[in-house]
Scaffold this motif. Structure first.
Motif: not given
Length: 128
Positions: A22, A11-12, A27, A14-19
């Motif tokens: 962005h 979860a961490g 994004s 994936i969150s860091i990759t999305a951040l």
């Protein structure tokens, strides 16, 4: 490794990759020119001939006259989606038009259009 730790790491990550995506601007919604809209259509329907192209003022959608009829290309994040307009339903929304397709893969989309654009696009789309 315990499952709780593994889930937290996934979860961490994936969150860091999305951040990161962005923050680096990857994004942002695609803004299309007429040529980019043509290319987006031909990526999904290479056998079609594209005639006239009408892009929205914000550049996030384009209406195309093709050899198979009217088509719509719209921004879906950093990518585009293209669909023919046969059998679609149109509904006015405060920001433009909502297009409901009769297929499972693309059930609907909202187009941001000015009042003038909404009238013009509705007229052109109803001929599909």
């Amino acid at each position: 490794m315990p499952l709780e730790i593994l889930l937290a790491l996934v979860a961490g990550g994936i969150s860091i990759t999305a951040l990161i995506l962005h923050l680096t601007g990857r994004s942002a919604r695609t803004v299309m020119s007429a040529e980019q809209a043509r290319d987006a259509w031909l990526r999904q329907f290479p056998e079609d001939k594209v005639g006239q192209i009408l892009t929205a003022q914000d550049g996030h959608a384009a209406l195309l006259q093709t050899s198979q009829g009217m088509g719509l290309v719209w921004a879906f994040g950093a990518d585009t989606v293209a669909r023919p307009l046969q059998g679609c339903n149109l509904r006015d929304v405060p920001t433009g038009l909502r297009v409901n397709f009769s297929e499972f893969a693309a059930p609907s989309t909202r187009l941001t259009l000015s009042e003038t654009e909404r009238t013009d696009w509705r007229l052109l789309m109803n001929t599909a």
